[in-house]
Design a protein around this motif. Structure first.
Motif, PDB file in Angstrom:
ATOM      1  N   VAL A  88       0.835  -1.200   0.000  1.00 56.38           N
ATOM      2  CA  VAL A  88       0.000   0.000   0.000  1.00 56.38           C
ATOM      3  C   VAL A  88       0.875   1.258   0.000  1.00 56.38           C
ATOM      4  N   TYR A 102      -5.170  -2.528  -0.930  1.00 56.55           N
ATOM      5  CA  TYR A 102      -5.529  -2.184   0.450  1.00 56.55           C
ATOM      6  C   TYR A 102      -6.435  -3.245   1.052  1.00 56.55           C
ATOM      7  N   ARG A 104      -8.194  -3.959   5.105  1.00 60.74           N
ATOM      8  CA  ARG A 104      -8.308  -3.371   6.436  1.00 60.74           C
ATOM      9  C   ARG A 104      -7.471  -4.119   7.472  1.00 60.74           C
ATOM     10  N   MET A 107      -3.913  -2.938   7.187  1.00 60.52           N
ATOM     11  CA  MET A 107      -3.785  -1.611   7.794  1.00 60.52           C
ATOM     12  C   MET A 107      -3.730  -1.728   9.311  1.00 60.52           C
ATOM     13  N   ALA A 170      -6.125   9.218  -2.340  1.00 61.37           N
ATOM     14  CA  ALA A 170      -6.760   8.007  -2.864  1.00 61.37           C
ATOM     15  C   ALA A 170      -6.549   6.812  -1.935  1.00 61.37           C
ATOM     16  N   MET A 171      -5.644   6.968  -0.980  1.00 63.81           N
ATOM     17  CA  MET A 171      -5.358   5.877  -0.052  1.00 63.81           C
ATOM     18  C   MET A 171      -6.322   5.928   1.132  1.00 63.81           C
ATOM     19  N   PRO A 172      -7.014   4.829   1.409  1.00 65.56           N
ATOM     20  CA  PRO A 172      -7.798   4.794   2.642  1.00 65.56           C
ATOM     21  C   PRO A 172      -6.882   5.072   3.838  1.00 65.56           C
ATOM     22  N   VAL A 173      -7.394   5.690   4.845  1.00 68.61           N
ATOM     23  CA  VAL A 173      -6.679   6.108   6.058  1.00 68.61           C
ATOM     24  C   VAL A 173      -5.547   7.099   5.771  1.00 68.61           C
ATOM     25  N   TYR A 174      -5.621   7.812   4.631  1.00 67.49           N
ATOM     26  CA  TYR A 174      -4.560   8.770   4.312  1.00 67.49           C
ATOM     27  C   TYR A 174      -4.448   9.847   5.391  1.00 67.49           C
ATOM     28  N   GLU A 175      -5.607  10.283   5.941  1.00 62.53           N
ATOM     29  CA  GLU A 175      -5.556  11.365   6.922  1.00 62.53           C
ATOM     30  C   GLU A 175      -4.866  10.893   8.203  1.00 62.53           C
ATOM     31  N   ARG A 176      -5.062   9.637   8.541  1.00 67.70           N
ATOM     32  CA  ARG A 176      -4.407   9.101   9.733  1.00 67.70           C
ATOM     33  C   ARG A 176      -2.891   9.100   9.556  1.00 67.70           C
TER      34      ARG A 176
END
Length: 461
Positions: A88, A102, A104, A107, A170-176
């Motif tokens: 990822v 990706y 979950r 992650m 575009a990446m899930p959890v990018y903000e984290r």
């Protein structure tokens, strides 16, 4: 002087005589620790255990430096390392959204291992320690340490590119991930372009941005961020190449096999970011458009296997072998093979000697944080008869090595023309281009990089 604590995914242990492993980063970080009279280096041991719950730190002291190693469970390895970090973060940070897979659970494994590192490290930290964390595997570590009450200075250096905002989000959890970076006191990127991409990500998400020179404010924290281009141990590598040129058996036999031929060299870990297939296609075009070159040049591609447990890498290895086989079969002859392909690791001194033999260093990544092969090629050259560096403009090294011939690796026609220009370049121009790059690398070596970053990290709050 404050104790220096280094954290990296893997820990390069010294040999039996206490010498650090070959390679600029390991040498520089060991030197930084010794300069401070010792310190702590923590990371994964490289060992994988079949059962979870056995992770603990094994400590050993060598030459005043404490090495703290932990094993990973098989689940943690698959989810943290092979999974989220390398399937990822790696493709996304190299702008390859098409290759990111990706899941979950992977992650979760990535953040779980970072919590494990924090649990193991936090009790060993002192208030006045200076902590330097390395690379994309450990982005959340400072945030985890802060949650455990750690208040000492913590810096982070990203060895790979930082992507544009459209790619990152575009990446899930990018903000984290973005928020976790802002828990550091000093952030180091390879180039000014990476730093600009990071700043734009903060602005795009309306969470902060620059408030002064190298000073940023985001997520209610003020921190420093800057470009700190990593380098090599320039003078040492130059001496290594000179010694190997006349004293290494493999280098000597390669030289003898090249009588009357010019050599082009590429040396890369097997990875889709390195543009190796694009390079072979450009070389093929050169041979088609300049048939007079056939039999008079040789291309040596050194590509050790990498991450064989990741399916994309196994497929890439097969694709590359087939492409080289096709070019050799179509354009070679009974007494000449266009491409020599080595799918194994070579020793550092051997590589240095081979770089010195090569008339052209071909470095063509599609995206690269820095690319130290480019710098090593320059450092290895004979000052009286230096080769020419042909370098992708998408490598971080292109921001520094102004004497290189820059190419777009996606344009095989232009790359072929540039290789031909390099092979035909007059000696005076070769010397002038090389001298400027070598002078820069002698001043901006890996020790300069290390001292520059630590000076920022040790600065008053």
């Amino acid at each position: 002087m404050n104790r220096l604590v280094i954290v990296s995914n893997r820990v390069p242990l010294p040999d039996e005589d206490g010498n650090p492993p070959a390679g600029g980063l390991a040498v520089a970080l060991h030197a930084a620790l010794r300069k401070r009279g010792g310190g702590l280096w923590m990371g994964w041991s490289g060992k994988v255990q079949t059962e979870a719950g056995t992770e603990q730190l094994e400590e050993m002291e060598i030459e005043g430096i404490t090495y703290a190693l932990t094993d990973l469970s098989e689940t943690d390895y698959n989810e943290y390392y092979a999974g989220f970090a390398n399937r990822v973060l790696w493709p996304i940070f190299h702008s390859r959204l098409d290759l990111a897979e990706y899941a979950r659970k992977e992650m979760s494994g990535y953040f779980r291992v970072n919590r494990l590192f924090a649990d193991l490290l936090a009790p060993r930290l002192q208030e006045d320690d200076v902590v330097w964390i390395h690379d994309y595997h450990l982005i959340p570590l400072a945030e985890e340490l802060r949650q455990r009450g750690v208040t000492c200075r913590i810096g982070f250096f990203l060895h790979i590119p930082w992507p544009p905002s459209d790619i990152l989000i575009a990446m899930p959890v990018y903000e984290r991930v973005l928020k976790a970076l802002c828990a550091y006191d000093v952030l180091g990127f390879q180039t000014d372009l990476d730093l600009a991409n990071f700043s734009e990500c903060l602005r795009r998400e309306n969470v902060g941005g620059p408030v002064g020179e190298r000073t940023f404010r985001a997520y209610d924290r003020t921190f420093e961020a800057g470009a700190f281009p990593i380098s090599i141990e320039t003078a040492d590598f130059a001496r290594l190449a000179e010694a190997a040129d006349s004293g290494d058996e493999l280098v000597e036999s390669t030289k003898n096999s090249l009588t009357g031929k010019q050599l082009i060299i590429g040396a890369d870990r097997l990875d889709y970011s390195k543009g190796i297939t694009h390079r072979i296609e450009a070389y093929e075009r050169l041979l088609i458009e300049h048939p007079e070159r056939r039999g008079n040049i040789s291309f040596l591609q050194v590509t050790p296997k990498s991450r064989s447990d990741v399916p994309e890498y196994a497929a890439m290895q097969k694709q590359l072998a087939e492409l080289i086989g096709r070019v050799n079969g179509a354009l070679g002859s009974a007494d000449w093979v266009p491409t020599r392909y080595i799918n194994q690791s070579l020793g550092r001194s051997v590589l240095a000697g081979l770089y010195r033999l090569a008339d052209v260093g071909l470095v063509t990544p599609l995206k690269d944080g820095m690319n130290l092969v480019a710098k090593e090629y320059v450092a290895a050259q004979d000052p009286e008869d230096p080769g020419v560096l042909v370098l992708s403009r998408f490598a971080g090294a292109a921001r520094e090595l102004k004497g290189a011939l820059l190419i777009n690796p996606y344009d095989s026609e232009m790359t072929a023309r540039t290789i031909e220009r390099a092979l035909s370049m007059p000696l005076d121009e070769r010397r002038e281009r090389w001298r400027g790059m070598m002078d820069h690398l002698l001043t901006h070596d890996v020790n300069h990089w290390c001292e520059d970053f630590l000076a920022a990290l040790n600065a008053p709050r």
